[in-house]
Design an enzyme around this catalytic site. Structure first.
Site, PDB file in Angstrom:
ATOM      1  N   LYS A 263       0.866  -1.183   0.000  1.00  0.00           N
ATOM      2  CA  LYS A 263       0.000   0.000   0.000  1.00  0.00           C
ATOM      3  C   LYS A 263       0.896   1.224   0.000  1.00  0.00           C
ATOM      4  O   LYS A 263       1.682   1.438   0.929  1.00  0.00           O
ATOM      5  CB  LYS A 263      -0.904   0.014   1.242  1.00  0.00           C
ATOM      6  CG  LYS A 263      -1.612   1.356   1.467  1.00  0.00           C
ATOM      7  CD  LYS A 263      -2.526   1.342   2.708  1.00  0.00           C
ATOM      8  CE  LYS A 263      -3.065   2.757   3.001  1.00  0.00           C
ATOM      9  NZ  LYS A 263      -3.962   2.798   4.193  1.00  0.00           N
ATOM     10  N   ASP A 268      -2.536  10.376   3.226  1.00  0.00           N
ATOM     11  CA  ASP A 268      -3.930   9.990   3.414  1.00  0.00           C
ATOM     12  C   ASP A 268      -4.663  11.033   4.242  1.00  0.00           C
ATOM     13  O   ASP A 268      -4.594  11.034   5.469  1.00  0.00           O
ATOM     14  CB  ASP A 268      -4.000   8.616   4.104  1.00  0.00           C
ATOM     15  CG  ASP A 268      -5.436   8.148   4.305  1.00  0.00           C
ATOM     16  OD1 ASP A 268      -6.359   8.748   3.704  1.00  0.00           O
ATOM     17  OD2 ASP A 268      -5.620   7.169   5.073  1.00  0.00           O
ATOM     18  N   LYS A 275     -10.179  13.155   7.516  1.00  0.00           N
ATOM     19  CA  LYS A 275      -9.683  12.858   8.861  1.00  0.00           C
ATOM     20  C   LYS A 275      -9.643  14.130   9.693  1.00  0.00           C
ATOM     21  O   LYS A 275      -9.507  15.229   9.153  1.00  0.00           O
ATOM     22  CB  LYS A 275      -8.244  12.297   8.768  1.00  0.00           C
ATOM     23  CG  LYS A 275      -8.137  10.887   8.258  1.00  0.00           C
ATOM     24  CD  LYS A 275      -6.677  10.425   8.259  1.00  0.00           C
ATOM     25  CE  LYS A 275      -6.543   9.026   7.732  1.00  0.00           C
ATOM     26  NZ  LYS A 275      -7.228   7.998   8.522  1.00  0.00           N
ATOM     27  N   ASP A 286       1.768   6.692   5.313  1.00  0.00           N
ATOM     28  CA  ASP A 286       0.762   5.708   4.888  1.00  0.00           C
ATOM     29  C   ASP A 286       1.227   4.951   3.632  1.00  0.00           C
ATOM     30  O   ASP A 286       0.479   4.171   3.059  1.00  0.00           O
ATOM     31  CB  ASP A 286      -0.573   6.423   4.634  1.00  0.00           C
ATOM     32  CG  ASP A 286      -1.771   5.507   4.859  1.00  0.00           C
ATOM     33  OD1 ASP A 286      -1.615   4.463   5.528  1.00  0.00           O
ATOM     34  OD2 ASP A 286      -2.856   5.839   4.342  1.00  0.00           O
ATOM     35  N   ASP A 345     -12.092   7.111   3.348  1.00  0.00           N
ATOM     36  CA  ASP A 345     -10.893   6.945   4.172  1.00  0.00           C
ATOM     37  C   ASP A 345     -10.490   5.466   4.286  1.00  0.00           C
ATOM     38  O   ASP A 345      -9.401   5.164   4.777  1.00  0.00           O
ATOM     39  CB  ASP A 345     -11.141   7.545   5.555  1.00  0.00           C
ATOM     40  CG  ASP A 345      -9.859   7.767   6.347  1.00  0.00           C
ATOM     41  OD1 ASP A 345      -8.772   7.680   5.741  1.00  0.00           O
ATOM     42  OD2 ASP A 345      -9.959   8.019   7.559  1.00  0.00           O
ATOM     43  N   GLU A 347      -9.289   3.634   2.072  1.00  0.00           N
ATOM     44  CA  GLU A 347      -8.760   3.695   0.708  1.00  0.00           C
ATOM     45  C   GLU A 347      -7.663   2.671   0.434  1.00  0.00           C
ATOM     46  O   GLU A 347      -7.488   2.247  -0.703  1.00  0.00           O
ATOM     47  CB  GLU A 347      -8.230   5.110   0.418  1.00  0.00           C
ATOM     48  CG  GLU A 347      -6.781   5.396   0.854  1.00  0.00           C
ATOM     49  CD  GLU A 347      -6.551   5.315   2.356  1.00  0.00           C
ATOM     50  OE1 GLU A 347      -7.530   5.404   3.108  1.00  0.00           O
ATOM     51  OE2 GLU A 347      -5.398   5.153   2.764  1.00  0.00           O
ATOM     52  N   ARG A 349      -7.451  -0.469   1.151  1.00  0.00           N
ATOM     53  CA  ARG A 349      -8.002  -1.740   0.640  1.00  0.00           C
ATOM     54  C   ARG A 349      -8.425  -1.606  -0.815  1.00  0.00           C
ATOM     55  O   ARG A 349      -8.377  -2.582  -1.569  1.00  0.00           O
ATOM     56  CB  ARG A 349      -9.153  -2.197   1.544  1.00  0.00           C
ATOM     57  CG  ARG A 349     -10.313  -1.242   1.627  1.00  0.00           C
ATOM     58  CD  ARG A 349     -11.202  -1.481   2.847  1.00  0.00           C
ATOM     59  NE  ARG A 349     -10.575  -1.054   4.094  1.00  0.00           N
ATOM     60  CZ  ARG A 349     -11.140  -1.165   5.298  1.00  0.00           C
ATOM     61  NH1 ARG A 349     -12.342  -1.679   5.433  1.00  0.00           N
ATOM     62  NH2 ARG A 349     -10.498  -0.752   6.372  1.00  0.00           N
TER      63      ARG A 349
END
Ligand code: BES
Ligand code: MN
Ligand code: ZN
Length: 501
Positions: A263, A268, A275, A286, A345, A347, A349
């Site tokens: 990933k 993010d 967030k 991230d 959020d 994201e 996955r």
């Protein structure tokens, strides 16, 4: 810092490091040194609380009979517990100590450790490896540091009769440390420096090691049907990239590889499901899953591992914008399945759905392992002590757990299952990217990815709690840890690599 393996000679400058077991009993060699120093070692032991516990140090300044500045007694702990990882940690602690006291030049008397298992050259190599790992520092943006604020160590010498053997053992470890440092570099960089394109540029540097590096842009990804990844990327001014790194080190270049998927969300914000401001700066890391994959590929290629391995990283920035995807949007993944994006959020996955599908579809790997800072929930469950391990294959899970134990990059297995999978059936599409509530948050992320692995032996490592540390550890100063690099390198060495000869 330079690391040197040399014949055992009493140094004439800097610090002389003498190892002591936990019982404080001096080996014959250390006792001889004590005699030269007029009994100063024994006196210092008597005057202090130093017990010789692992990584413990005691400084003896201006020792008699020697021209060095100081002797440092270094605790090894109990002889029976002296495994490779323990030795690495002792090396790391020693280096931190030497930097703290402002030493530039230190020599470790490895031969003083009599009757040791592992063998002395192994001990020397792993002491050096630990020091190398601990020595990393991300300081390129500190422009006003005074000399006394900088680490002082310039040369670490390991003195032992088997120095040539130790040097040989250290060479591949040093290449793994290079991979670790590369991962730490990309993870430490802020998101205005590391974004999808610039991350991809760093990946290209692996070509010098013999890795083939292919970079897909958004047009190519659209052609492949990667609607899940592209949906995340569409709110950012920075275009996404997918990088495929291939190391073909096995005797047969065509043998099925082991695959690592990362990933790589370079920042993010949460997207439209924004967030909160507090702590959002953490989301520069991230992309640490992708960083670990990059570092692992560098380690394997660097030490010329006899394995075929591919690393695939999905690089996107998750931003809110007029063009960002909205909660409720439905996207189509490369697998052909449709996804209802109920929370922008969740994201990571979405990115991995396309990365994992693409990887198994193109490479038919013997095993596929994804690494992701996927959920805050895994930090609630496991803190900063274990990565979360999810796997559809018990053998792969056991191998990963064992590699975690021996490298200290520990994993704890978490459940998957039908009951959880049902919780992400969607009303308006095939699957939704979150469940109805917060229950089992990390498993929900895992079963989502599982829908895109097409049944290959697969493990998902949720490493959200492991990739950044707010405090120093023996092998990593605070900051980016490169968690995953040593773990995966060891997994490969133990199970997927052809043995030499
Ligand atoms: N990157 C975050 C996970 C994360 C959170 C990592 C905190 C490290 C520290 C991920 O993209 C995310 O936002 N996950 C959500 C999922 C939720 C919306 C289902 C989370 O964990 O809150
Ligand atoms: Mn997120
Ligand atoms: Zn994320």
């Amino acid at each position: 810092m330079k690391i040197v393996f040399a014949k055992p000679e009493t140094p004439t400058t800097g610090t002389y490091v003498v190892c002591v077991h936990e019982d404080r009993k001096l080996t014959a060699e250390a006792a001889a040194l004590d005699k030269r120093m007029g009994g100063q070692i024994g006196a210092a032991l008597g005057a202090s609380r130093f017990k010789g516990r692992k990584g413990e140090t005691l400084d003896i300044l201006a020792p008699h009979g020697l021209s060095v500045r100081r002797v440092v007694l270094l605790g090894l702990g109990k002889p029976a517990d002296l495994g490779a990882l323990r030795v690495q940690r002792i090396g790391g602690s020693l280096l931190a100590h030497l930097n703290r006291i402002g030493e530039t030049d230190a020599t470790v008397a490895v031969d003083v450790i009599a009757d040791a298992t592992p063998a002395l050259p192994v001990i020397a190599a792993h002491l050096a490896y630990g020091a190398r790992l601990r020595g990393y520092r991300f300081d390129k943006y500190r422009t006003a540091e005074k000399p006394e604020q900088k680490p002082s160590m310039k040369t670490l010498t390991l003195g032992l009769a088997g120095f040539a053997e130790a040097r040989k053992l250290f060479a591949p470890l040093s290449r793994v440390a290079d991979g670790v440092d590369l991962a730490r570099d990309v993870v430490s960089e802020p998101a205005n420096v590391i974004y999808p394109q610039s991350f991809a540029e760093r990946c290209k540097e692996l070509r010098d090691l013999g890795v083939s590096v292919e970079i897909l842009d958004e047009k190519q990804m659209a052609k492949l049907g990667m609607g899940a990844l592209l949906g995340v990327a569409q709110g950012s001014a920075r275009p996404p990239r997918l990088v495929v790194m291939e190391w073909r080190g096995a005797a047969s270049k065509r043998a099925a590889p082991i695959a690592f998927c990362g990933k790589g969300v370079t920042f993010d914000t949460g997207g439209i499901s924004l967030k909160p401001a507090a702590g959002m700066e953490d989301m520069k890391w991230d992309m640490a899953g992708a960083g670990a994959v990059l570092g692992t590929m560098a380690a394997l290629a660097g030490r010329k591992a006899k394995v075929n391995a591919v690393g695939v990283v999905g690089l996107v920035e998750n931003m809110p914008d007029g063009n960002a995807q909205r909660p409720g949007d439905i996207v189509k993944a490369m697998s052909g399945r449709t996804i209802e994006v109920l929370n922008t959020d969740a994201e990571g996955r979405l990115v991995l759905a396309d990365v994992c599908w693409y990887t198994q579809d193109r490479f038919k790997p013997v095993a596929m392992i994804d690494l992701a800072t996927l959920t805050g929930a895994i930090i609630v469950a496991l803190g900063h002590e274990f990565g979360g391990l999810f796997a559809n294959n018990d053998e792969l899970a056991a191998r990963l757990e064992a590699a975690g134990k021996s490298t200290g990059e520990r994993l704890w297995r978490m459940p998957l299952g039908e009951v959880f999978d049902r919780m992400i059936d969607a009303d308006a599409a095939d699957v939704k990217n979150i469940s109805a509530d917060r229950a089992a948050g990390s498993t929900i992320g895992a079963v989502f990815i599982q829908r895109f692995v097409n049944g290959v032996p697969w493990a998902h490592l949720d490493i959200a709690g492991m990739v950044w540390s707010k405090k120093d550890h023996a092998l990593t100063a605070k900051g980016a840890t490169a968690y995953g690099v040593r773990l995966l390198d060891r997994l490969v060495a133990n199970h997927y690599e052809e043995k030499a000869g």
